[in-house]
Design an enzyme around this catalytic site. Structure first.
Site, PDB file in Angstrom:
ATOM      1  CE  LYS A   1      -1.801   1.477   4.029  1.00 57.26           C
ATOM      2  NZ  LYS A   1      -1.460   2.849   4.395  1.00 57.26           N
ATOM      3  CG  ASN A   2       2.249   2.617   3.482  1.00 55.26           C
ATOM      4  OD1 ASN A   2       1.083   2.908   3.190  1.00 55.26           O
ATOM      5  ND2 ASN A   2       2.616   2.333   4.714  1.00 55.26           N
TER       6      ASN A   2
ATOM      7  NE  ARG B   1       0.628  11.936   7.417  1.00 53.06           N
ATOM      8  CZ  ARG B   1       0.971  13.128   7.856  1.00 53.06           C
ATOM      9  NH1 ARG B   1       0.036  13.960   8.274  1.00 53.06           N
ATOM     10  NH2 ARG B   1       2.237  13.510   7.861  1.00 53.06           N
TER      11      ARG B   1
ATOM     12  CB  CYS C   1      -4.252  10.019  13.000  1.00 48.60           C
ATOM     13  SG  CYS C   1      -4.157   9.272  11.389  1.00 48.60           S
TER      14      CYS C   1
ATOM     15  NE  ARG D   1       0.133  10.144  10.720  1.00 49.26           N
ATOM     16  CZ  ARG D   1      -0.177   9.143   9.893  1.00 49.26           C
ATOM     17  NH1 ARG D   1      -1.400   8.669   9.893  1.00 49.26           N
ATOM     18  NH2 ARG D   1       0.723   8.686   9.049  1.00 49.26           N
TER      19      ARG D   1
ATOM     20  CG  ASP E   1       3.075   1.294   9.709  1.00 50.06           C
ATOM     21  OD1 ASP E   1       3.267   1.532   8.516  1.00 50.06           O
ATOM     22  OD2 ASP E   1       2.787   2.185  10.535  1.00 50.06           O
TER      23      ASP E   1
ATOM     24  NE  ARG F   1      -7.244   4.458   5.558  1.00 49.05           N
ATOM     25  CZ  ARG F   1      -6.714   5.576   6.033  1.00 49.05           C
ATOM     26  NH1 ARG F   1      -7.161   6.071   7.176  1.00 49.05           N
ATOM     27  NH2 ARG F   1      -5.740   6.200   5.394  1.00 49.05           N
TER      28      ARG F   1
HETATM   29  C1  EPZ Z   1       4.126   6.764   6.492  1.00 49.54           C
HETATM   30  O1  EPZ Z   1       3.357   7.789   7.075  1.00 49.54           O
HETATM   31  C2  EPZ Z   1       3.196   5.571   6.377  1.00 49.54           C
HETATM   32  N1  EPZ Z   1       2.071   5.911   5.510  1.00 49.54           N
HETATM   33  C3  EPZ Z   1       2.689   5.175   7.763  1.00 49.54           C
HETATM   34  O2  EPZ Z   1       1.923   3.985   7.615  1.00 49.54           O
HETATM   35  C4  EPZ Z   1       3.880   4.868   8.663  1.00 49.54           C
HETATM   36  O3  EPZ Z   1       3.403   4.616   9.966  1.00 49.54           O
HETATM   37  C5  EPZ Z   1       4.846   6.067   8.677  1.00 49.54           C
HETATM   38  O4  EPZ Z   1       5.228   6.408   7.330  1.00 49.54           O
HETATM   39  C6  EPZ Z   1       6.116   5.772   9.464  1.00 49.54           C
HETATM   40  O5  EPZ Z   1       6.757   4.641   8.910  1.00 49.54           O
HETATM   41  C7  EPZ Z   1       2.249   5.890   4.164  1.00 49.54           C
HETATM   42  O6  EPZ Z   1       3.328   5.585   3.674  1.00 49.54           O
HETATM   43  C8  EPZ Z   1       1.058   6.217   3.328  1.00 49.54           C
HETATM   44  P1  EPZ Z   1       6.259  10.050   8.582  1.00 49.54           P
HETATM   45  P2  EPZ Z   1       3.926   9.315   7.109  1.00 49.54           P
HETATM   46  O7  EPZ Z   1       6.161  11.323   7.825  1.00 49.54           O
HETATM   47  O8  EPZ Z   1       4.713   9.576   5.882  1.00 49.54           O
HETATM   48  C9  EPZ Z   1       6.584  13.314  11.941  1.00 49.54           C
HETATM   49  C10 EPZ Z   1       0.060   2.612   7.729  1.00 49.54           C
HETATM   50  O9  EPZ Z   1      -0.392   2.022   8.711  1.00 49.54           O
HETATM   51  N2  EPZ Z   1       6.372  14.290  10.854  1.00 49.54           N
HETATM   52  O10 EPZ Z   1       7.410   9.115   8.299  1.00 49.54           O
HETATM   53  O11 EPZ Z   1       2.796  10.198   7.442  1.00 49.54           O
HETATM   54  C11 EPZ Z   1       5.350  12.466  12.178  1.00 49.54           C
HETATM   55  O12 EPZ Z   1       4.435  13.135  13.027  1.00 49.54           O
HETATM   56  C12 EPZ Z   1       0.519   4.043   7.876  1.00 49.54           C
HETATM   57  O13 EPZ Z   1       0.224   2.095   6.584  1.00 49.54           O
HETATM   58  C13 EPZ Z   1       6.493  15.653  11.146  1.00 49.54           C
HETATM   59  O14 EPZ Z   1       6.761  16.046  12.281  1.00 49.54           O
HETATM   60  O15 EPZ Z   1       4.910   9.222   8.363  1.00 49.54           O
HETATM   61  C14 EPZ Z   1       5.932  11.239  12.817  1.00 49.54           C
HETATM   62  O16 EPZ Z   1       6.152  11.484  14.180  1.00 49.54           O
HETATM   63  C15 EPZ Z   1       0.188   4.596   9.249  1.00 49.54           C
HETATM   64  N3  EPZ Z   1       6.302  16.563  10.156  1.00 49.54           N
HETATM   65  C16 EPZ Z   1       7.287  11.076  12.102  1.00 49.54           C
HETATM   66  O17 EPZ Z   1       7.581  12.350  11.535  1.00 49.54           O
HETATM   67  C17 EPZ Z   1       6.007  16.169   8.875  1.00 49.54           C
HETATM   68  O18 EPZ Z   1       5.868  17.043   7.989  1.00 49.54           O
HETATM   69  C18 EPZ Z   1       7.278  10.065  10.991  1.00 49.54           C
HETATM   70  O19 EPZ Z   1       6.187  10.369  10.137  1.00 49.54           O
HETATM   71  C19 EPZ Z   1       5.899  14.791   8.597  1.00 49.54           C
HETATM   72  C20 EPZ Z   1       6.081  13.873   9.596  1.00 49.54           C
END
Ligand code: EPZ
Length: 417
Positions: A22-23, A92, A116, A121, A304, A396
């Site tokens: 998915k990702n 998102r 969320c 997020r 995850d 999802r």
């Molecule tokens: C991706 O989300 C995945 N989703 C998530 O999977 C996964 O949990 C996450 O990466 C971490 O591996 C998709 O790929 C569609 P991040 P993403 O940006 O990109 C902070 C699932 O279950 N952050 O790596 O949103 C954030 O709050 C989903 O399939 C900021 O502060 O995650 C978090 O603490 C759930 N500012 C950390 O970084 C930003 O602009 C990592 O988030 C962006 C993120």
């Protein structure tokens, strides 16, 4: 709305086939906005999030077709540049259109994503990166309003290795003028897959999979054909399913190296895990040992898989400490697991999971995608029936989870709530 009913106590045995990640699909679909024409994406799982991304693209004038596991994306008539709130709030990852639209069209209006079930997020890293590439970005009435006559490459360093911000920046930089170097980049396999697709389209991306990714912008990119990598979180979820039921499950069409961190923890708990080519054989046993887990960006233990592994630890001997370092408050599954009899104490970003001899079935509620999977896994061993409501969350990210588990011998069915 549907619910899933699981009757616990069955030992899972047999073979399960893993679908596309998915990702990886979601950013690859968005990357099609970088060119005009028809791209073909294969091994796409039937998931609600893929439908959501197709809806966002269609809102922009892109046509999406879907035959079996193949999605065709025709961006020839891309004409609009707004991803509206009613679509973005459902997923998102809709924010993935920001970078490609700025790069190919010079403007984008994308709703801020909703919150969320677990914590805020933010998207500040995405926005900062677009500004560093020369775009103007304003936040107005819940929307990201952005314009860029021509994006200019340059050095970009992330304060956190954000998967989404890394993907968005790679896509934007693909058609920026000059060189972009992303430092502290996310290293996930889905980032590598995106880089592979971008390069097939004519981009010049190197270093994906490391924390430093270099993109030399090109003027033109063309449509491409691409096969999506297997889903490592689906893979690890079925590994836990075999472990938690003390069963024997062969997982095929997967990439064992993508789940090494989970395989290591399962082995420490006493589960036999044997990888061979594109399959993994998992043999569980009764009374596993507790192990401690700290989630981390790839290649660390995936956030995850935190909820699913916690479900496994509820009936493992001893005390397991599970620390969530990637997201705040990603523990909405804890109260639901407690309803099944689990002994879990929360202390900030750490959960202490004590031993209970058995879980007992109860009505529980899914709150997000991976929490839902954890509840299904717990239901497989809980005594009696577990009724899991709001399973739209699980749809999802897991294709046909009840069919796949039933194929392994689980007593599980979906019915109207
Ligand atoms: C991706 O989300 C995945 N989703 C998530 O999977 C996964 O949990 C996450 O990466 C971490 O591996 C998709 O790929 C569609 P991040 P993403 O940006 O990109 C902070 C699932 O279950 N952050 O790596 O949103 C954030 O709050 C989903 O399939 C900021 O502060 O995650 C978090 O603490 C759930 N500012 C950390 O970084 C930003 O602009 C990592 O988030 C962006 C993120």
């Amino acid at each position: 709305m549907d619910k899933i009913v699981v009757k616990g106590g069955r030992r899972l045995e047999g073979r399960v086939r893993i679908g596309g990640a998915k990702n990886a699909v979601l950013p690859v679909m968005a990357a099609c906005l970088l060119t005009r024409g028809v791209s073909v994406i294969r091994n796409v799982p039937r998931l609600k999030d893929v439908v959501s991304m197709a809806s966002v693209l269609e809102e922009l004038g892109v046509e999406c077709g879907w035959e079996g596991d193949t999605v065709t994306i025709d961006s020839s008539r891309l004409s609009r540049h707004e991803a509206p709130y009613e679509l973005v709030r459902k997923m998102r990852a809709s924010i993935y259109v920001l970078g490609p639209l700025l790069a190919s069209e010079g403007k984008a209006r994308v709703s801020l994503p909703g919150g969320c079930a677990w914590g805020p997020r933010p998207v500040d890293l995405h926005i900062r990166a677009m500004r560093e590439l020369g775009a103007t970005v304003d936040i107005d009435h819940g929307y990201i309003e952005s314009e860029a006559r021509r994006l200019e490459g340059g050095p970009i360093t992330f304060s956190a290795p954000s998967v989404g911000a890394t993907a968005n920046t790679m896509m934007a930089a693909s058609r920026a003028a000059g060189r972009t170097v992303i430092s502290n980049a996310a290293r996930e396999p889905e980032i590598v897959a995106l880089a592979d697709f971008l390069n097939l389209m004519g981009a010049r991306v190197s270093g994906a999979g490391t924390d430093a990714i270099t993109i030399d912008g090109v003027d033109e990119m063309s449509p491409a054909e691409f096969r999506i990598i297997p889903d490592r979180i689906e893979t690890a979820t079925y590994m836990v399913a075999g472990a938690i039921t003390a069963g024997q499950v062969e997982i095929v069409d997967c990439v064992p190296e993508h789940v090494e961190s989970v395989a290591l923890k399962l082995a420490q708990a006493g589960v036999a895990v044997e990888a061979a080519g594109d399959s993994i054989l998992v043999k569980g046993k009764k009374a596993l040992e507790s192990v401690d887990v700290v989630t981390a960006p790839y290649p660390g233990f995936p956030t995850d898989m935190q909820a699913q592994f916690m479900a496994l630890m509820t009936t493992a001997r001893g005390m397991s400490t599970i620390s969530e370092t990637v997201f705040r408050d990603r523990f909405t599954h804890v109260p639901e697991l407690r309803r099944l009899g689990a002994d879990i104490k929360l202390d900030g970003s750490t959960a202490q999971v004590g031993y209970v001899e058995k879980l007992s079935g109860a009505p529980v509620m899914a709150t997000d995608l991976r929490a839902s999977a954890a509840l299904v896994l717990a239901g497989l061993v809980a005594e009696g029936e577990t009724h899991i409501s709001r399973v739209y969350h699980i749809d999802r990210g897991y294709e046909a989870i009840e069919e796949k588990l039933r194929g392994l011998g689980a007593d599980i069915e979906r019915m109207p709530e």
